[in-house]
Design an enzyme around this catalytic site. Structure first.
Site, PDB file in Angstrom:
ATOM      1  N   ASN A  92     -94.048 -17.609  47.613  1.00  0.00           N
ATOM      2  CA  ASN A  92     -93.855 -16.218  47.216  1.00  0.00           C
ATOM      3  C   ASN A  92     -94.979 -15.427  47.887  1.00  0.00           C
ATOM      4  OD1 ASN A  92     -93.638 -13.773  45.940  1.00  0.00           O
ATOM      5  ND2 ASN A  92     -93.603 -14.606  43.859  1.00  0.00           N
TER       6      ASN A  92
ATOM      7  N   ARG B 201     -89.214 -16.660  48.356  1.00  0.00           N
ATOM      8  CA  ARG B 201     -88.742 -15.517  47.582  1.00  0.00           C
ATOM      9  C   ARG B 201     -88.689 -14.308  48.514  1.00  0.00           C
ATOM     10  NH1 ARG B 201     -91.946 -11.570  43.703  1.00  0.00           N
ATOM     11  NH2 ARG B 201     -90.166 -10.494  42.819  1.00  0.00           N
TER      12      ARG B 201
ATOM     13  N   HIS C  62     -85.541  -8.941  40.141  1.00  0.00           N
ATOM     14  CA  HIS C  62     -85.759 -10.035  39.171  1.00  0.00           C
ATOM     15  C   HIS C  62     -84.512 -10.914  39.049  1.00  0.00           C
ATOM     16  CE1 HIS C  62     -88.784  -7.302  36.831  1.00  0.00           C
ATOM     17  NE2 HIS C  62     -89.463  -8.103  37.648  1.00  0.00           N
TER      18      HIS C  62
ATOM     19  N   ARG D 209     -95.157   1.318  35.970  1.00  0.00           N
ATOM     20  CA  ARG D 209     -94.054   2.147  36.484  1.00  0.00           C
ATOM     21  C   ARG D 209     -93.405   2.929  35.351  1.00  0.00           C
ATOM     22  NH1 ARG D 209     -91.731  -2.898  39.021  1.00  0.00           N
ATOM     23  NH2 ARG D 209     -92.904  -3.186  40.945  1.00  0.00           N
TER      24      ARG D 209
ATOM     25  N   GLU E 120     -88.946 -18.656  37.604  1.00  0.00           N
ATOM     26  CA  GLU E 120     -88.374 -18.200  38.873  1.00  0.00           C
ATOM     27  C   GLU E 120     -88.581 -19.218  39.991  1.00  0.00           C
ATOM     28  OE1 GLU E 120     -90.310 -14.337  37.841  1.00  0.00           O
ATOM     29  OE2 GLU E 120     -88.761 -13.517  39.124  1.00  0.00           O
TER      30      GLU E 120
END
Ligand code: AMP
Length: 412
Positions: free
Chosen positions: A10, A98, A187, A248, A391
């Site tokens: 990743n 990823r 996601h 955010r 993940e």
């Protein structure tokens, strides 16, 4: 096939997270992180998990300048070699990367070739922060092991099943199409993994259950999954849309942006930073860690209380709207840092929704565990569950499934 190991990478702009897994039994052989790449204070932390190797399972750290991703991956390869897990091992089947943005076209994990690299590059305008970093990681890994299959697993892929009614914004079609403006969602590997795990937890097949997945980490998104297929998700063209997140804003009236341009003389870049980095929980109360916010609430801090209430209000709105989108809901699954750990968030998110068949059992909700579990009382019509996400395991599984199939095809 003897090659059963998958390296998951990743790659961020200044970091690389990695895990090496053995897919025979999904065991993790090593995990690690290189951070602050390109700075004087770079750090590599490597943890072999096999118990064997030079360090017998102890973490090792390198604190020295690491100039770029190439040097970072070489350092990772050396650390893995010290544990007998080197990248030159014939047991390594593939590297799974990823990739944040796969646009509309990448609906599945994909073996990377020049055409795929070009496409991921073409998507940079819609993922300016993430895709360049992902590409650097891929190119570096390809240079290190050019003979090995390298697979891209896209954050957006799970959401490509969304109907046009959910994926399109109601803006001029020509303008939208010219600039590839639509709702992609993110996601995805987490939503895919957690929705499947939730079905398993209920003892059902994914195609037989409707699940609302709430991935609440520092970034946060909700998705509506009907029979294993994503039909809506809260993030959009970028990860900015939807829930209130750590830094955010999530949903705002788009007019806020031109208003700020006109009255505060802010540039597009200033507003980008404001909404992505200085908003959400941190913008509301100065903290983005839910533990700290809960501690401050316990001390009577008003700003922390309001930030929490705004966070929960938005979450409830998404639960309600995805309930309406799905029509029938079998389970709501909480996952990621906040979802897995913050019992007060889970309790508050479903409070007052008994008419919708939703309730949380106080005792079950308070249990701390790494295992998937149901936290709703027996009488509740909808199961409320906590399902830890993974993940990396999902990326490794998708990568392995793809390369194992390819080997199968070659043998046919
Ligand atoms: P993630 O992005 O999934 O790693 O989630 C990170 C976030 O999870 C942190 O910013 C915290 O807000 C939250 N978190 C982690 N552990 C806890 C905990 N024990 N209680 C509440 N929130 C937590």
């Amino acid at each position: 096939m003897t090659a059963t190991r998958i390296l998951v990478l990743n790659s961020g702009s200044s970091s690389v997270k990695y895990q090496l897994l053995d897919m025979r039994d999904d065991t993790r052989l090593a995990v690690g992180l290189v951070e602050r790449i390109g700075e004087e204070t770079s750090r590599l932390k490597h943890t072999p998990l096999t118990g064997g190797g030079e360090s017998g399972g102890e973490s090792r750290e390198q604190n020295r300048p690491i100039a770029d991703h190439d040097e970072a991956l070489k350092a990772v390869a050396e650390e893995l070699s010290r544990d007998g897990l080197g990248l030159d091992s014939p047991e390594l089947a593939a590297i799974g990367h990823r990739v944040v943005h796969g646009g509309k076209q990448f609906t599945e994990p994909t073996v990377i070739d020049d055409a795929v690299l070009k496409e991921v590059e073409r998507l940079i305008p819609v993922a300016p922060l993430h895709n360049p970093a992902n590409l650097t990681g891929i190119r570096t890994a390809m240079a290190l092991r050019p003979d090995l299959p390298q697979v891209a697993v896209f954050d957006t892929a799970f959401h490509t099943t969304m109907p046009e009614s959910a994926a399109r914004y109601a803006i001029d079609v020509e303008t939208a199409d010219a600039h590839r403006i639509r709702r992609y969602g993110f996601h995805g590997t987490s939503h895919a993994y957690v929705s499947r795990k939730t079905a398993e937890l209920l003892g059902k097949r994914p195609q037989d259950v409707n699940v609302i997945v709430l991935h609440l980490g520092n970034g946060a998104s909700a998705s509506a999954v009907r029979g294993g297929v994503c039909v809506d998700t809260s993030m959009g063209l970028t990860p900015l849309e939807g829930l209130v997140m750590g830094t955010r804003s999530g949903d705002v009236d788009p007019a806020v942006i031109f208003h700020l341009m006109r009255v505060a003389n802010m540039s597009a870049d200033d507003i980008d930073v404001l909404l992505n980095k200085k908003s959400g929980l941190v913008g509301l109360c100065g903290d983005n860690d839910m533990r700290e916010i809960r501690r401050r609430i316990d001390e009577g801090d008003e700003a922390a209380r309001l930030a929490f209430d705004i966070y929960i209000h938005r979450l409830k709105k998404y639960i309600g709207s995805y309930y309406a989108v799905l029509g029938r809901v079998d389970a709501i699954a909480f996952t990621a840092g906040v979802g897995e750990n913050a019992a007060p968030v889970r309790e508050a998110a479903v409070a007052g929704l008994e008419e919708l068949g939703l309730a949380v059992d106080g005792e079950l909700n308070a249990v701390r565990s790494d295992e998937p579990r149901v936290i709703s009382p027996e009488y509740a019509r909808v199961a409320v569950a906590v399902v830890p996400t993974d993940e990396e395991l999902e990326i490794a599984r998708q990568t392995y499934a793809l390369v194992a199939n390819r080997v199968g095809e070659r043998n046919d």
